[in-house]
Design an enzyme around this catalytic site. Structure first.
Site, PDB file in Angstrom:
ATOM      1  N   HIS A 161      25.966 159.214 104.583  1.00 10.33           N
ATOM      2  CA  HIS A 161      26.490 159.559 103.071  1.00 10.33           C
ATOM      3  C   HIS A 161      27.688 158.841 102.759  1.00 10.33           C
ATOM      4  O   HIS A 161      28.443 159.359 101.968  1.00 10.33           O
ATOM      5  CB  HIS A 161      26.497 161.049 103.100  1.00 10.33           C
ATOM      6  CG  HIS A 161      25.378 161.866 103.759  1.00 10.33           C
ATOM      7  ND1 HIS A 161      24.315 162.347 103.015  1.00 10.33           N
ATOM      8  CD2 HIS A 161      25.249 162.277 104.816  1.00 10.33           C
ATOM      9  CE1 HIS A 161      23.646 162.978 103.746  1.00 10.33           C
ATOM     10  NE2 HIS A 161      24.198 162.940 105.053  1.00 10.33           N
ATOM     11  N   SER A 282      39.230 135.749  88.603  1.00  5.09           N
ATOM     12  CA  SER A 282      39.233 136.190  87.457  1.00  5.09           C
ATOM     13  C   SER A 282      40.034 135.298  86.422  1.00  5.09           C
ATOM     14  O   SER A 282      41.118 135.081  86.774  1.00  5.09           O
ATOM     15  CB  SER A 282      39.582 137.603  87.532  1.00  5.09           C
ATOM     16  OG  SER A 282      40.013 138.183  85.851  1.00  5.09           O
ATOM     17  N   LYS A 288      42.952 138.952  91.263  1.00  3.81           N
ATOM     18  CA  LYS A 288      41.559 138.919  91.634  1.00  3.81           C
ATOM     19  C   LYS A 288      41.085 138.201  92.727  1.00  3.81           C
ATOM     20  O   LYS A 288      41.205 136.902  92.569  1.00  3.81           O
ATOM     21  CB  LYS A 288      40.803 139.285  90.477  1.00  3.81           C
ATOM     22  CG  LYS A 288      41.084 140.447  89.566  1.00  3.81           C
ATOM     23  CD  LYS A 288      40.791 141.712  90.358  1.00  3.81           C
ATOM     24  CE  LYS A 288      39.264 142.063  90.819  1.00  3.81           C
ATOM     25  NZ  LYS A 288      38.507 142.580  89.258  1.00  3.81           N
ATOM     26  N   GLU A 295      27.977 140.005  95.526  1.00 11.40           N
ATOM     27  CA  GLU A 295      27.244 140.639  94.356  1.00 11.40           C
ATOM     28  C   GLU A 295      25.761 140.189  93.897  1.00 11.40           C
ATOM     29  O   GLU A 295      24.990 140.981  93.852  1.00 11.40           O
ATOM     30  CB  GLU A 295      28.235 140.864  93.288  1.00 11.40           C
ATOM     31  CG  GLU A 295      29.609 141.513  93.621  1.00 11.40           C
ATOM     32  CD  GLU A 295      30.378 141.467  92.500  1.00 11.40           C
ATOM     33  OE1 GLU A 295      30.496 142.110  91.550  1.00 11.40           O
ATOM     34  OE2 GLU A 295      31.252 140.494  92.457  1.00 11.40           O
TER      35      GLU A 295
END
Ligand code: ARG
Length: 463
Positions: A161, A282, A288, A295
């Site tokens: 979980h 970024s 970043k 992704e």
């Protein structure tokens, strides 16, 4: 009858050529040009067989062979002009052959139809993709094995979980993916064996009255045997569906690993650092470093599964034998194959280059009461308690630690004994994360020795 705009390949009964819209919807050359090498290989095998059987002359077969080689080099060299009026790769190649060698080109299509031709080409193309997938999966497996070997005894939290459950090892976690990608590989190998039968010689749908040798063309193209039913040979696309299904399952595995890399590389986890080579920055936030490749891999399954569903939908309800609907098979498979092979290569690069952070893994493993199960097991082993009672006592100790703001190994013995008088100093021996993983020696368990044995087994299997 012979209006000059009528199709040169099949226009005998037509007085006029197709409407421009008809030509646009009918033509597949825009995408099936990717089958050129397979189409020419199939034609070469067919022409050689026709000559060997005495169906065409040896000199015609020789002219066809030479001409096809020229066509291939023109296509490979980018000098070939593809024509939508000639619909597809099969007729583009044949028309150019006619220009190059004249009359013998017209004999190539003896005892053959575009229906068995396209089925043959497409099988050959998918077979190549399966072989590329096999190699890509082997490379990814090697990258995972290297990670597993380096961190066979690095302790990290195992989750259920996405909540801390029990300590596991980094090596064990990497090897879980080795198992998944190993099954993916075996799915491709199974699909290849079923795919590898030759449709060539089924002709339009019923076979042919010419004395062809289907074993010879099957062998020349590396197929195991000819397909046994001509109707099935030109109608079947389950080989493409199997390829797509195997690809979709594997892309789903890639997506799960990608998701873990996204989570693990966040500032909150810091389990891994992704390499600069597989990250992006970024344009507004200078600090970043984004795991874009991970992704994208998390998402690619959408496209691959979409292709799978699309082809199932095209094929359902089609009567035997060939229907033009089936021309809609190729773009789906092309896109899914390109997407999948690129994804495999990206995942291999990410896994190879990423650096795990053993200190962050260990710190996370030790928090969240991850050895609570070890404590309960100890109460069973050492005090002979029933597991349910041990579970309850351990739960009360977790609550006690939580209220004191400490972890289980930090609880003093008197607090332990308040929960059960029989608890002794020896309990602290099982509360450490290293002891916890070392104790899980059951087959397939997380103990470093087990993990190393699995790594050795896989290295041996990969050769
Ligand atoms: N371009 C066609 C396809 O991809 C080739 C087969 C055409 N056969 C036919 N009978 N029109 O399916």
């Amino acid at each position: 009858m012979t209006d000059k705009t009528a199709n040169a390949m099949w226009g005998g009964r037509f007085a006029a050529g197709p409407d421009a819209i008809m030509e646009a919807i009918n033509a597949s050359i825009g995408f099936d040009k990717r089958l050129a090498a397979q189409d020419i290989a199939g034609s070469r095998a067919h022409a050689a067989m026709l000559a060997a059987q005495g169906i065409i002359s040896t000199s015609d077969a020789e002219a066809i062979r030479e001409g096809l080689l020229t066509v291939l080099s023109e296509i490979e060299g980018g000098q070939f002009t593809f024509s939508a009026a000639l619909e597809d790769i099969h007729m583009n190649v044949e028309a150019r052959l006619k220009e190059l060698v004249g009359e013998p080109a017209g004999r190539l299509h003896t005892a053959r139809s575009r229906n068995d031709q396209v089925a043959t080409d497409f099988r050959l193309w998918v077979r190549d993709q399966i072989d590329a997938a096999d190699q890509g999966l082997a490379a990814l497996t090697r990258a995972l094995l290297a990670q597993a070997e380096a961190g066979a005894d690095w302790v990290m939290p195992g989750f259920t979980h996405l909540q801390t459950a029990q300590p596991v090892t980094w090596g064990h976690h990497m090897m879980a993916y080795v198992e998944m990608f190993g099954r993916d590989r075996s799915r491709f190998i199974d699909a290849r064996a079923r795919l590898n039968e030759s449709p060539l010689g089924a002709a339009a749908l019923a076979g042919t009255s010419f004395p062809i040798d289907r074993d010879a063309t099957a062998e020349a193209l590396g197929f195991s045997r000819p397909m046994a039913n001509s109707l099935d040979a030109v109608s079947a696309r389950d080989f493409a569906l199997e390829f797509l299904s195997a690809t979709a399952i594997s892309a789903m595995h890639l997506s799960r690993l990608a998701e873990e890399l996204v989570i693990w590389s966040s500032a909150q986890f810091r389990f891994v650092a992704m390499s600069d080579r597989f990250s992006t920055g970024s344009s507004i936030m200078p600090q970043k470093k984004n795991p874009d490749a991970a992704e994208l891999l998390r998402a690619k399954i959408g496209r691959i599964l979409g292709a799978t569903v699309a082809l199932f939908t095209v094929m359902k309800g089609l009567p035997l034998a060939y229907s033009k609907d089936m021309q809609e098979d190729k773009e789906q498979v092309f896109d899914a194959a390109d997407t999948y092979l690129l994804s495999l290569a990206a995942m291999e690069g990410m896994v190879r280059d990423m650096a795990a952070n053993p200190d962050a893994l260990r710190a996370a493993a030790a928090s969240g009461f991850s050895t609570a199960t070890d404590l309960a097991d100890w109460l069973v082993h050492a005090l002979g308690l029933p597991f349910r009672e041990a579970h309850h006592i351990t739960g009360s100790l977790v609550a006690e630690a939580e209220s004191r703001g400490c972890d289980l190994p930090d609880l003093p013995l008197d607090a332990m004994q308040a929960a059960h008088a029989g608890i002794t100093e020896a309990v602290y021996g099982v509360l450490g994360v290293d002891n916890s993983v070392a104790s899980r020696t059951s087959y397939g368990g997380t103990a470093p020795d087990q993990v190393r044995a699995q790594i050795a087994r896989w290295r041996e299997a990969l050769g």
